[in-house]
Design an enzyme around this catalytic site. Structure first.
Site, short mmCIF file in Angstrom:
data_model
loop_
_atom_site.label_atom_id
_atom_site.label_comp_id
_atom_site.label_asym_id
_atom_site.label_seq_id
_atom_site.Cartn_x
_atom_site.Cartn_y
_atom_site.Cartn_z
N CYS A 164 -1.25 6.46 -3.37
CA CYS A 164 0.29 6.56 -3.31
C CYS A 164 1.00 6.08 -2.27
O CYS A 164 0.73 6.39 -0.84
CB CYS A 164 0.53 8.17 -3.37
N CYS A 167 3.70 8.06 -0.44
CA CYS A 167 3.30 9.10 0.48
C CYS A 167 2.72 8.44 1.61
O CYS A 167 3.04 9.13 2.81
CB CYS A 167 2.30 9.90 -0.13
N ASP A 168 2.03 7.34 1.60
CA ASP A 168 1.38 6.84 2.80
C ASP A 168 1.67 5.69 3.50
O ASP A 168 1.14 5.19 4.39
CB ASP A 168 -0.45 6.84 2.36
#
Ligand code: FAD
Ligand code: NAP
Length: 338
Positions: A164, A167-168
């Site tokens: 992701c 997200c990261d």
């Protein structure tokens, strides 16, 4: 049921509430038989909930661990009709969730771990041990990210390996990263990272792509600017690391070995249907739930319907999932004769 009582005991001791009252409440909750229980809160589940609620079926939705579903992780949606300002996936799903809540849909933040779907009353067991009963069930559990299956990938998950970018990606500002895959998701991830990282490699096992042309064109602009590079016909054979973080990937390019030194590897190679909790249903060899028995969304068991990515190996779009969620709610209503 034993596990339930254990939890209730601990809870009552802590709150000093008479045990018998809680036990009775638990019993009443378990005995409620809902018209429709929807499993999953992505576009399919939320659309089913909106339709079922407007048909006065008082639906309950069991959200699963990822309320809002797969779209939560994408930075922009460019193909939801009417949303021409390209909202983020989270914004779109948050608005769909509010729509369902506004219609008094009951939300249960838990996941189904097993099911008994035969017979008139269906029972779903949740991870908390709670049991939910219903006359009809709509399964909209979508799909989970697929990984390459390498031991080194497992070792470095969360330490440089991710599925992701939204997200990261932030952690890779100014660093070098690779995205593995050749579908639209891989290109979207690579474009997002291309604007954050120093360089992004798109590593794909073939030289043809499944991705839509529009996202390929956008990625090509990053290539022209020197921010991105294709690495094609390349199989990832190992994720390299220093024991704590990723330091590179080892590739096999048509028999030739190549190592890319980098700090992050984003795996975007598709998803597997999340249907393990519904072993009683007919599923194909990959795990997709089979539908089309009597009604379009009906599964092999009457009263159980499926919609979205968990039952669709072909289209796998937000809009088609929502459309199937709508059909499943109408099929459930038809089944109930209400
Ligand atoms: P999901 O969105 O997968 O939702 C499944 C739901 O089920 C989740 O809420 C989960 O918590 C829940 N769940 C799972 N297991 C259980 C369980 N055991 N018990 C209870 N609940 C459970 N499509 C587009 O049309 N446009 C795009 O721009 C687009 N971008 C994408 C970008 C990325 C990075 C990805 C990965 C996908 C993208 N897609 C896009 C595809 C789209 O996200 C999916 O087709 C769509 O989300 C499928 O909806 P769904 O409701 O079937 O399942
Ligand atoms: P996808 O279209 O199935 O593509 C998966 C990619 O991963 C393919 O290129 C595949 O290679 C590769 N792959 C699969 N297994 C692999 C393995 N073991 N090792 C290496 N590579 C592997 O999946 P997706 O990109 O996640 O898209 C899923 C769905 O969501 C699609 O229907 C897509 O249209 C939709 N989506 C839409 C958008 C949008 O903006 N419209 C954005 C994202 C996703 P091969 O090609 O060689 O098989």
């Amino acid at each position: 049921m034993k596990a339930d009582l254990k939890k209730v005991n601990k809870y009552t001791a802590f709150l000093k509430i008479p045990y018998i009252r809680i036990q009775r409440k638990e019993m009443i909750m378990s005995d409620t038989i809902h018209n429709v229980v929807i499993v999953g809160s992505g576009p399919a589940g939320l659309t089913a909930a909106i339709y079922a609620s407007r048909a006065s079926l008082n639906p309950v939705i069991i959200t699963g661990r990822n309320q809002g579903g797969q779209l939560n992780t994408t930075p922009e949606i460019g193909n939801w009709p009417g949303a021409f300002q390209n909202p983020s996936g989270f914004e779109l799903m948050d608005s769909m969730t509010k729509h369902a809540k506004n219609l008094n849909v009951e939300f249960i933040s838990d996941e189904v771990v097993s099911s008994d779907l035969e017979g008139e009353i269906k029972t779903l067991e949740l991870s908390s041990g709670r049991k939910v009963k219903a006359r009809t069930v709509i399964i909209a559990t979508g799909a989970n990210a697929r990984y390459l299956g390498l031991a080194s990938e497992e070792q470095y998950k969360g330490k440089g390996v991710s599925a992701c970018a939204t997200c990261d990606g932030f952690f890779y500002r100014g660093k070098e990263v690779a995205v593995v895959g050749g579908g639209s998701a891989a290109f979207i991830e690579a474009i997002f990272l291309g604007n954050l990282a120093r360089k992004v490699y798109l590593v794909h096992r073939r030289s043809e792509f499944r991705a839509e042309k529009i996202v390929i064109d956008r990625f090509n602009k990053l290539v022209d600017e020197g921010k991105a590079e294709y690495v094609l016909d390349a199989k990832v054979t190992e994720i390299k690391g220093d024991g704590s973080v990723v330091t590179g990937v080892e590739l096999d390019i048509q028999g030739e070995k190549r190592t890319l030194d980098l700090q992050g590897v984003f795996v975007a190679i598709g998803h597997n249907p999340a249907t393990a909790a519904f072993a009683g249903l007919k599923r194909d060899e990959v795990g997709y739930i089979e539908t089309g028995f009597e009604r379009e969304t009906q599964t092999s068991i009457p009263g159980v319907f499926a919609a979205g990515d968990c039952a669709d190996p072909v289209y796998r779009q937000a809009i088609t999932s929502a459309g199937q969620g709508c059909k499943a709610a109408l099929d459930a209503q038809h089944f109930l004769g209400l």
